[in-house]
Write a protein that holds these residues in place. Structure first.
Motif, PDB file in Angstrom:
ATOM      1  N   ALA A 155      13.488 -11.650 -28.035  1.00  0.00           N
ATOM      2  CA  ALA A 155      12.537 -11.230 -29.069  1.00  0.00           C
ATOM      3  C   ALA A 155      12.752 -12.034 -30.350  1.00  0.00           C
ATOM      4  N   PHE A 156      14.004 -12.184 -30.754  1.00  0.00           N
ATOM      5  CA  PHE A 156      14.305 -12.963 -31.962  1.00  0.00           C
ATOM      6  C   PHE A 156      13.863 -14.410 -31.785  1.00  0.00           C
ATOM      7  N   TRP A 157      14.190 -15.006 -30.642  1.00  0.00           N
ATOM      8  CA  TRP A 157      13.823 -16.393 -30.366  1.00  0.00           C
ATOM      9  C   TRP A 157      12.304 -16.560 -30.368  1.00  0.00           C
ATOM     10  N   ALA A 158      11.584 -15.678 -29.683  1.00  0.00           N
ATOM     11  CA  ALA A 158      10.116 -15.782 -29.599  1.00  0.00           C
ATOM     12  C   ALA A 158       9.469 -15.655 -30.976  1.00  0.00           C
ATOM     13  N   ALA A 159       9.985 -14.763 -31.803  1.00  0.00           N
ATOM     14  CA  ALA A 159       9.419 -14.567 -33.146  1.00  0.00           C
ATOM     15  C   ALA A 159       9.784 -15.711 -34.085  1.00  0.00           C
ATOM     16  N   SER A 160      11.039 -16.123 -34.074  1.00  0.00           N
ATOM     17  CA  SER A 160      11.477 -17.119 -35.053  1.00  0.00           C
ATOM     18  C   SER A 160      11.169 -18.558 -34.636  1.00  0.00           C
ATOM     19  N   GLU A 161      11.355 -18.892 -33.382  1.00  0.00           N
ATOM     20  CA  GLU A 161      11.147 -20.271 -32.926  1.00  0.00           C
ATOM     21  C   GLU A 161       9.690 -20.573 -32.567  1.00  0.00           C
ATOM     22  N   LEU A 162       8.997 -19.591 -31.976  1.00  0.00           N
ATOM     23  CA  LEU A 162       7.636 -19.832 -31.506  1.00  0.00           C
ATOM     24  C   LEU A 162       6.570 -19.095 -32.314  1.00  0.00           C
ATOM     25  N   GLN A 163       7.004 -18.254 -33.263  1.00  0.00           N
ATOM     26  CA  GLN A 163       6.096 -17.451 -34.094  1.00  0.00           C
ATOM     27  C   GLN A 163       5.139 -16.602 -33.247  1.00  0.00           C
ATOM     28  N   LEU A 164       5.652 -16.008 -32.190  1.00  0.00           N
ATOM     29  CA  LEU A 164       4.840 -15.162 -31.316  1.00  0.00           C
ATOM     30  C   LEU A 164       4.786 -13.737 -31.843  1.00  0.00           C
ATOM     31  N   GLN A 165       3.783 -12.979 -31.391  1.00  0.00           N
ATOM     32  CA  GLN A 165       3.551 -11.633 -31.889  1.00  0.00           C
ATOM     33  C   GLN A 165       4.110 -10.532 -31.002  1.00  0.00           C
ATOM     34  N   LYS A 166       4.333 -10.840 -29.703  1.00  0.00           N
ATOM     35  CA  LYS A 166       4.819  -9.780 -28.817  1.00  0.00           C
ATOM     36  C   LYS A 166       5.444 -10.371 -27.562  1.00  0.00           C
ATOM     37  N   LEU A 167       6.241  -9.536 -26.901  1.00  0.00           N
ATOM     38  CA  LEU A 167       6.733  -9.807 -25.559  1.00  0.00           C
ATOM     39  C   LEU A 167       5.928  -8.928 -24.616  1.00  0.00           C
ATOM     40  N   ILE A 168       5.671  -9.436 -23.413  1.00  0.00           N
ATOM     41  CA  ILE A 168       4.923  -8.683 -22.399  1.00  0.00           C
ATOM     42  C   ILE A 168       5.735  -8.694 -21.106  1.00  0.00           C
ATOM     43  N   ILE A 169       5.716  -7.563 -20.411  1.00  0.00           N
ATOM     44  CA  ILE A 169       6.350  -7.452 -19.095  1.00  0.00           C
ATOM     45  C   ILE A 169       5.437  -6.621 -18.207  1.00  0.00           C
ATOM     46  N   GLU A 170       5.438  -6.889 -16.910  1.00  0.00           N
ATOM     47  CA  GLU A 170       4.723  -6.023 -15.980  1.00  0.00           C
ATOM     48  C   GLU A 170       5.758  -5.256 -15.172  1.00  0.00           C
ATOM     49  N   VAL A 171       5.495  -3.961 -14.962  1.00  0.00           N
ATOM     50  CA  VAL A 171       6.406  -3.104 -14.201  1.00  0.00           C
ATOM     51  C   VAL A 171       5.629  -2.390 -13.109  1.00  0.00           C
ATOM     52  N   GLU A 172       6.311  -2.092 -12.005  1.00  0.00           N
ATOM     53  CA  GLU A 172       5.684  -1.348 -10.916  1.00  0.00           C
ATOM     54  C   GLU A 172       5.324   0.039 -11.422  1.00  0.00           C
ATOM     55  N   SER A 173       4.095   0.482 -11.144  1.00  0.00           N
ATOM     56  CA  SER A 173       3.629   1.762 -11.691  1.00  0.00           C
ATOM     57  C   SER A 173       3.924   2.953 -10.794  1.00  0.00           C
ATOM     58  N   GLU A 174       4.185   2.715  -9.513  1.00  0.00           N
ATOM     59  CA  GLU A 174       4.427   3.820  -8.595  1.00  0.00           C
ATOM     60  C   GLU A 174       5.660   4.620  -9.028  1.00  0.00           C
ATOM     61  N   GLN A 175       5.563   5.941  -8.936  1.00  0.00           N
ATOM     62  CA  GLN A 175       6.643   6.829  -9.361  1.00  0.00           C
ATOM     63  C   GLN A 175       7.754   6.855  -8.317  1.00  0.00           C
ATOM     64  N   LEU A 176       8.653   5.896  -8.393  1.00  0.00           N
ATOM     65  CA  LEU A 176       9.829   5.820  -7.533  1.00  0.00           C
ATOM     66  C   LEU A 176      11.063   5.748  -8.426  1.00  0.00           C
ATOM     67  N   PRO A 177      12.203   6.269  -7.991  1.00  0.00           N
ATOM     68  CA  PRO A 177      13.401   6.258  -8.848  1.00  0.00           C
ATOM     69  C   PRO A 177      13.766   4.884  -9.390  1.00  0.00           C
ATOM     70  N   GLU A 178      13.710   3.838  -8.545  1.00  0.00           N
ATOM     71  CA  GLU A 178      14.086   2.500  -9.023  1.00  0.00           C
ATOM     72  C   GLU A 178      13.077   1.964 -10.039  1.00  0.00           C
ATOM     73  N   ASN A 179      11.802   2.294  -9.869  1.00  0.00           N
ATOM     74  CA  ASN A 179      10.786   1.878 -10.838  1.00  0.00           C
ATOM     75  C   ASN A 179      10.964   2.620 -12.157  1.00  0.00           C
ATOM     76  N   ASP A 180      11.257   3.916 -12.066  1.00  0.00           N
ATOM     77  CA  ASP A 180      11.475   4.711 -13.278  1.00  0.00           C
ATOM     78  C   ASP A 180      12.687   4.205 -14.065  1.00  0.00           C
ATOM     79  N   LEU A 181      13.737   3.777 -13.362  1.00  0.00           N
ATOM     80  CA  LEU A 181      14.906   3.195 -14.035  1.00  0.00           C
ATOM     81  C   LEU A 181      14.521   1.944 -14.819  1.00  0.00           C
ATOM     82  N   ARG A 182      13.725   1.074 -14.179  1.00  0.00           N
ATOM     83  CA  ARG A 182      13.296  -0.153 -14.866  1.00  0.00           C
ATOM     84  C   ARG A 182      12.439   0.171 -16.089  1.00  0.00           C
ATOM     85  N   LYS A 183      11.513   1.118 -15.943  1.00  0.00           N
ATOM     86  CA  LYS A 183      10.667   1.505 -17.087  1.00  0.00           C
ATOM     87  C   LYS A 183      11.518   2.034 -18.234  1.00  0.00           C
ATOM     88  N   ARG A 184      12.497   2.878 -17.896  1.00  0.00           N
ATOM     89  CA  ARG A 184      13.379   3.414 -18.955  1.00  0.00           C
ATOM     90  C   ARG A 184      14.165   2.302 -19.635  1.00  0.00           C
TER      91      ARG A 184
END
Length: 187
Positions: free
Chosen positions: A100-129
């Motif tokens: 986040a620091f690198w993207a903001a300071s070096e590239l002047q970007l506004q946000k980070l984006i990630i895609e996560v699996e939406s299905e309600q499974l324990p391993e997916n919920d861990l990643r979302k948390r």
């Protein structure tokens, strides 16, 4: 190996010093759903991606592969992984903060984006948390790819508090950026 002993190294090319160990972490962490090595190499050959390693002088503890969104205002985290023996020490959060620091300071970007699996499974919920603990916000839109059976949601982390740089929170818009990045990767 503790976070204080590590530094973030960002590369625009896959080099012989850091890539072999980062590749090993990538393969161990993403047995399913990872891009083939030839596609990863192609992404770097075409300057679509960055390799980030968290390392001390000789060993890699964590890695990430990222790419700028088509609109040039966001960094998409394509893959992020911590070496198995270093998990549970906060290194993943440290890597996200460093990105986040690198993207903001070096590239002047506004946000980070990630895609996560939406299905309600324990391993997916861990990643979302994990991503929520890092400050990411979930969007409501659920995306279905034509070639992948799982459904996904976009999460984003604003990098600026400046109200003149509105952060797009619409999941459909974010998935247009994510999908464009994937299309470029496989072309």
């Amino acid at each position: 190996m503790e976070a204080e002993q590590l530094q973030l190294i960002t590369l625009e090319k896959l080099d012989e010093k850091w890539w072999p160990e980062a590749r090993q972490i990538y393969h161990q962490s993403f047995e399913h759903g990872r891009k083939p090595d030839r596609i990863i190499k192609q992404m770097f050959d075409r300057r679509l991606s960055f390799l980030h390693v968290m390392a001390d002088k000789s060993a890699v503890a964590a890695m990430a592969i990222t790419g700028k969104a088509e609109n040039g205002k966001a960094l998409i985290i394509d893959y992020l992984a911590v070496k198995e023996e270093y998990r549970g020490r906060g290194l993943g959060e440290w890597l996200v903060k460093a990105l986040a620091f690198w993207a903001a300071s070096e590239l002047q970007l506004q946000k980070l984006i990630i895609e996560v699996e939406s299905e309600q499974l324990p391993e997916n919920d861990l990643r979302k948390r994990f991503w929520q603990k890092c400050g990411f916000r979930m969007t409501n839109y659920v995306h279905t790819y034509k070639w992948i059976p799982e459904t996904y949601q976009a999460m984003y982390l604003p990098l600026t508090q400046d109200s003149s740089q509105a952060v797009i929170e619409d999941g459909q818009v974010l998935f247009k950026q994510i999908t464009a990045f994937h299309h470029q990767s496989f072309r």
